[in-house]
Design a protein around this motif. Structure first.
Motif, PDB file in Angstrom:
ATOM      1  N   ASP A  97       0.805  -1.219   0.000  1.00  0.00           N
ATOM      2  CA  ASP A  97       0.000   0.000   0.000  1.00  0.00           C
ATOM      3  C   ASP A  97       0.839   1.271   0.000  1.00  0.00           C
ATOM      4  O   ASP A  97       0.306   2.376   0.103  1.00  0.00           O
ATOM      5  CB  ASP A  97      -0.984   0.005   1.169  1.00  0.00           C
ATOM      6  CG  ASP A  97      -0.296  -0.060   2.533  1.00  0.00           C
ATOM      7  OD1 ASP A  97       0.954   0.045   2.586  1.00  0.00           O
ATOM      8  OD2 ASP A  97      -1.002  -0.215   3.539  1.00  0.00           O
ATOM      9  N   ARG A  98       2.169   1.155  -0.101  1.00  0.00           N
ATOM     10  CA  ARG A  98       3.051   2.316  -0.175  1.00  0.00           C
ATOM     11  C   ARG A  98       4.174   2.016  -1.154  1.00  0.00           C
ATOM     12  O   ARG A  98       4.500   0.848  -1.405  1.00  0.00           O
ATOM     13  CB  ARG A  98       3.633   2.662   1.204  1.00  0.00           C
ATOM     14  CG  ARG A  98       2.586   3.235   2.157  1.00  0.00           C
ATOM     15  CD  ARG A  98       3.156   3.342   3.563  1.00  0.00           C
ATOM     16  NE  ARG A  98       2.220   3.998   4.461  1.00  0.00           N
ATOM     17  CZ  ARG A  98       1.170   3.410   5.029  1.00  0.00           C
ATOM     18  NH1 ARG A  98       0.922   2.139   4.761  1.00  0.00           N
ATOM     19  NH2 ARG A  98       0.381   4.072   5.844  1.00  0.00           N
ATOM     20  N   LEU A  99       4.808   3.082  -1.665  1.00  0.00           N
ATOM     21  CA  LEU A  99       5.854   2.893  -2.660  1.00  0.00           C
ATOM     22  C   LEU A  99       7.026   2.100  -2.090  1.00  0.00           C
ATOM     23  O   LEU A  99       7.603   1.254  -2.788  1.00  0.00           O
ATOM     24  CB  LEU A  99       6.331   4.254  -3.181  1.00  0.00           C
ATOM     25  CG  LEU A  99       5.357   4.986  -4.118  1.00  0.00           C
ATOM     26  CD1 LEU A  99       5.900   6.370  -4.483  1.00  0.00           C
ATOM     27  CD2 LEU A  99       5.120   4.163  -5.378  1.00  0.00           C
ATOM     28  N   ALA A 102       6.080  -1.385  -2.098  1.00  0.00           N
ATOM     29  CA  ALA A 102       6.067  -1.894  -3.469  1.00  0.00           C
ATOM     30  C   ALA A 102       7.480  -2.240  -3.922  1.00  0.00           C
ATOM     31  O   ALA A 102       7.705  -3.262  -4.587  1.00  0.00           O
ATOM     32  CB  ALA A 102       5.435  -0.879  -4.403  1.00  0.00           C
ATOM     33  N   ARG A 103       8.453  -1.398  -3.568  1.00  0.00           N
ATOM     34  CA  ARG A 103       9.844  -1.706  -3.917  1.00  0.00           C
ATOM     35  C   ARG A 103      10.289  -3.005  -3.254  1.00  0.00           C
ATOM     36  O   ARG A 103      11.014  -3.809  -3.863  1.00  0.00           O
ATOM     37  CB  ARG A 103      10.757  -0.555  -3.491  1.00  0.00           C
ATOM     38  CG  ARG A 103      10.641   0.674  -4.379  1.00  0.00           C
ATOM     39  CD  ARG A 103      11.801   1.631  -4.125  1.00  0.00           C
ATOM     40  NE  ARG A 103      11.751   2.183  -2.769  1.00  0.00           N
ATOM     41  CZ  ARG A 103      11.105   3.298  -2.448  1.00  0.00           C
ATOM     42  NH1 ARG A 103      10.440   3.969  -3.383  1.00  0.00           N
ATOM     43  NH2 ARG A 103      11.117   3.750  -1.212  1.00  0.00           N
ATOM     44  N   GLU A 124       1.379  -4.108 -11.299  1.00  0.00           N
ATOM     45  CA  GLU A 124       0.960  -2.793 -10.823  1.00  0.00           C
ATOM     46  C   GLU A 124       0.034  -2.183 -11.855  1.00  0.00           C
ATOM     47  O   GLU A 124      -0.166  -2.732 -12.948  1.00  0.00           O
ATOM     48  CB  GLU A 124       2.176  -1.895 -10.566  1.00  0.00           C
ATOM     49  CG  GLU A 124       3.087  -1.742 -11.757  1.00  0.00           C
ATOM     50  CD  GLU A 124       4.372  -0.991 -11.413  1.00  0.00           C
ATOM     51  OE1 GLU A 124       4.520  -0.554 -10.256  1.00  0.00           O
ATOM     52  OE2 GLU A 124       5.217  -0.833 -12.307  1.00  0.00           O
ATOM     53  N   GLY A 125      -0.585  -1.075 -11.502  1.00  0.00           N
ATOM     54  CA  GLY A 125      -1.437  -0.368 -12.440  1.00  0.00           C
ATOM     55  C   GLY A 125      -2.597  -1.212 -12.938  1.00  0.00           C
ATOM     56  O   GLY A 125      -3.281  -1.890 -12.157  1.00  0.00           O
ATOM     57  N   ARG A 136      -6.350   1.102  -2.778  1.00  0.00           N
ATOM     58  CA  ARG A 136      -5.394   1.228  -1.684  1.00  0.00           C
ATOM     59  C   ARG A 136      -3.972   0.825  -2.081  1.00  0.00           C
ATOM     60  O   ARG A 136      -3.004   1.288  -1.473  1.00  0.00           O
ATOM     61  CB  ARG A 136      -5.865   0.375  -0.503  1.00  0.00           C
ATOM     62  CG  ARG A 136      -5.011   0.545   0.754  1.00  0.00           C
ATOM     63  CD  ARG A 136      -5.646  -0.127   1.949  1.00  0.00           C
ATOM     64  NE  ARG A 136      -4.792  -0.026   3.127  1.00  0.00           N
ATOM     65  CZ  ARG A 136      -4.699   1.047   3.899  1.00  0.00           C
ATOM     66  NH1 ARG A 136      -5.432   2.116   3.621  1.00  0.00           N
ATOM     67  NH2 ARG A 136      -3.902   1.054   4.947  1.00  0.00           N
ATOM     68  N   TYR A 137      -3.820  -0.025  -3.089  1.00  0.00           N
ATOM     69  CA  TYR A 137      -2.537  -0.693  -3.285  1.00  0.00           C
ATOM     70  C   TYR A 137      -1.759  -0.167  -4.479  1.00  0.00           C
ATOM     71  O   TYR A 137      -2.321   0.212  -5.507  1.00  0.00           O
ATOM     72  CB  TYR A 137      -2.765  -2.199  -3.421  1.00  0.00           C
ATOM     73  CG  TYR A 137      -3.457  -2.763  -2.204  1.00  0.00           C
ATOM     74  CD1 TYR A 137      -2.859  -2.682  -0.945  1.00  0.00           C
ATOM     75  CD2 TYR A 137      -4.715  -3.340  -2.299  1.00  0.00           C
ATOM     76  CE1 TYR A 137      -3.493  -3.173   0.181  1.00  0.00           C
ATOM     77  CE2 TYR A 137      -5.359  -3.841  -1.181  1.00  0.00           C
ATOM     78  CZ  TYR A 137      -4.747  -3.747   0.063  1.00  0.00           C
ATOM     79  OH  TYR A 137      -5.389  -4.220   1.173  1.00  0.00           O
ATOM     80  N   GLN A 138      -0.431  -0.189  -4.321  1.00  0.00           N
ATOM     81  CA  GLN A 138       0.488   0.276  -5.349  1.00  0.00           C
ATOM     82  C   GLN A 138       0.947  -0.859  -6.266  1.00  0.00           C
ATOM     83  O   GLN A 138       1.221  -0.623  -7.443  1.00  0.00           O
ATOM     84  CB  GLN A 138       1.735   0.889  -4.684  1.00  0.00           C
ATOM     85  CG  GLN A 138       1.453   2.014  -3.720  1.00  0.00           C
ATOM     86  CD  GLN A 138       1.190   3.321  -4.426  1.00  0.00           C
ATOM     87  OE1 GLN A 138       1.646   3.521  -5.546  1.00  0.00           O
ATOM     88  NE2 GLN A 138       0.433   4.204  -3.792  1.00  0.00           N
ATOM     89  N   ALA A 139       1.066  -2.059  -5.719  1.00  0.00           N
ATOM     90  CA  ALA A 139       1.630  -3.164  -6.494  1.00  0.00           C
ATOM     91  C   ALA A 139       1.268  -4.477  -5.823  1.00  0.00           C
ATOM     92  O   ALA A 139       0.751  -4.499  -4.689  1.00  0.00           O
ATOM     93  CB  ALA A 139       3.152  -3.015  -6.598  1.00  0.00           C
ATOM     94  N   ASP A 252      -1.511  -8.126   2.681  1.00  0.00           N
ATOM     95  CA  ASP A 252      -0.551  -7.049   2.430  1.00  0.00           C
ATOM     96  C   ASP A 252       0.780  -7.378   3.092  1.00  0.00           C
ATOM     97  O   ASP A 252       0.904  -8.359   3.824  1.00  0.00           O
ATOM     98  CB  ASP A 252      -1.118  -5.685   2.847  1.00  0.00           C
ATOM     99  CG  ASP A 252      -1.300  -5.527   4.353  1.00  0.00           C
ATOM    100  OD1 ASP A 252      -0.440  -5.983   5.116  1.00  0.00           O
ATOM    101  OD2 ASP A 252      -2.311  -4.922   4.769  1.00  0.00           O
TER     102      ASP A 252
END
Length: 397
Positions: A97-99, A102-103, A124-125, A136-139, A252
């Motif tokens: 839920d955060r960059l 995601a990394r 992603e996307g 909520r989610y980045q990836a 998550d």
């Protein structure tokens, strides 16, 4: 001793090997963590593969990973062979839920592909949106080896299979004491004594409350942690399909995490929240509903029809704690939220050790285990303080 997934799996393993097996459970079968959990059957271990690499080296960490995959294959084979209908679905998604989170997922995908040859696609996307309808989610990471099921139905299916092979299962039979008498162990129950050449302690958190005197040396090595689940009303078919189009179980990668899946009747089972004090949090249903709506705002008007909770056992390293405690005496604990699948593996390695093949168990015995600090008086406050620190790190990203 213990009639959850670990004890029942070991009873089945030993019965398949022609051994005389008797299982003693203080309450009903699978009434605790084994039947009350979120039903996510996950490859690997809660501590993660890098932690195992640091403890054991890459080669042995690879061996542990392969054993984990083999345990999931064994679960599938048993469902098929014994006709265990537990709604198993093999699709799993870990989300960030955060960059920064995601990394971490991307790095995990690269590491698992490079070191273990295990492909977990990073999405992603628009590609992520094909798996989950949440803003909520980045990836996310997709793991086709993992999945979800009804853990109570699975556990009771194991019980039927073990009984069919001659294992004797006794519910409502607490073990009051355990001692060595010559070459045998003697387990005392209210109904009488049982003598056995070999014993597996598979009560996990239950041993802390129901039989604290059986193995006091294990007490400091695990901590009971409350975790909670809500079930919505059955969702319209179109809504359920839109939420999770691939029917994946989702979790998550935060320290204090959310996890959820769709049940076969289209209820969303949403889990999360933790308690380290053994006290049920206040306004639990509403707090869980708020967590759910943060993930799926489109469910804001959906009713919550059921709420429940239970305790899982965690080890300090979140690594499996499976060992021989004495001659003919074994224990398994420290599943740390990965017990649906890992109990199958724990039972297999102990059954192999009991029948003359201790090599896999010896590998697990090399995993470092530390007691929780603070003793009985301070370890809960210290754990709450540590958890608060990790929550802050999650919040800061």
């Amino acid at each position: 001793i213990g009639g959850g997934l670990a004890g029942l799996s070991c009873a089945l393993d030993l019965a398949e090997r022609g051994r005389q097996v008797l299982l003693l459970e203080a309450g009903p079968l699978c009434a605790q963590a084994s039947g009350r959990n979120g039903g996510q059957a996950i490859a690997g271990y809660a501590c993660g593969q890098p932690a195992l690499e640091a403890m054991l080296g890459v080669a042995d960490a690879r061996r542990l990973w392969q054993l984990s995959l083999a345990s999931l294959a064994l679960m599938r084979e048993r469902m098929s062979r014994h006709g265990i209908d537990c709604g198993a679905t093999w699709s799993y998604l870990t989300v960030a839920d955060r960059l920064a989170k995601a990394r971490a997922l991307r790095q995990e995908a690269q590491h698992m592909r490079r070191v273990y040859g295990h492909d977990m696609p990073y999405v992603e996307g628009a590609e992520l949106a094909r798996h989950i309808a949440s803003p909520r989610y980045q990836a996310g990471l997709i793991d086709p080896a993992s999945g979800h099921l009804n853990p109570l139905q699975y556990g009771l299916g194991l019980a039927r299979a073990a009984q069919g092979l001659g294992a004797r299962l006794h519910e409502h039979t607490p073990v009051q004491s355990l001692h060595r008498d010559g070459g045998q162990w003697v387990a005392q129950t209210p109904a009488g004594a049982v003598r056995a050449e070999q014993v597996l302690l598979a009560g996990n958190c239950g041993l802390l409350w129901q039989a604290p005197g059986l193995a006091p040396a294990l007490r400091a090595r695990i901590m009971p942690v409350g975790t909670y689940v809500v079930a919505t009303e059955p969702l319209p078919e179109a809504t359920a399909q839109a939420l999770l189009p691939t029917q994946a179980a989702v979790c998550d990668n935060n320290f204090v995490l959310d996890y959820y899946r769709l049940a076969p009747d289209r209820r969303l089972l949403f889990g999360g929240r933790v308690s380290y004090t053994t006290a049920t949090p206040g306004r639990l249903t509403e707090a869980m509903r708020q967590r759910m709506v943060r993930v799926f705002p489109q469910l804001a008007a959906t009713r919550i029809e059921h709420t429940w909770g239970g305790f899982v056992d965690i080890s300090r390293e979140r690594a499996p704690d499976w060992r021989r405690l004495d001659d003919g005496l074994y224990y398994v604990q420290g599943f740390s939220g990965h017990g649906v699948a890992a109990t199958t593996l724990a039972a297999r390695v102990v059954a192999e050790a009991m029948t003359g093949a201790p090599e896999a168990l010896a590998l697990f015995e090399r995993i470092r285990q530390s007691p929780f600090p603070g003793g009985d008086a301070l370890r809960v406050p210290l754990l709450v303080l540590g958890t608060t620190y990790h929550r802050l790190r999650d919040w800061l990203g």
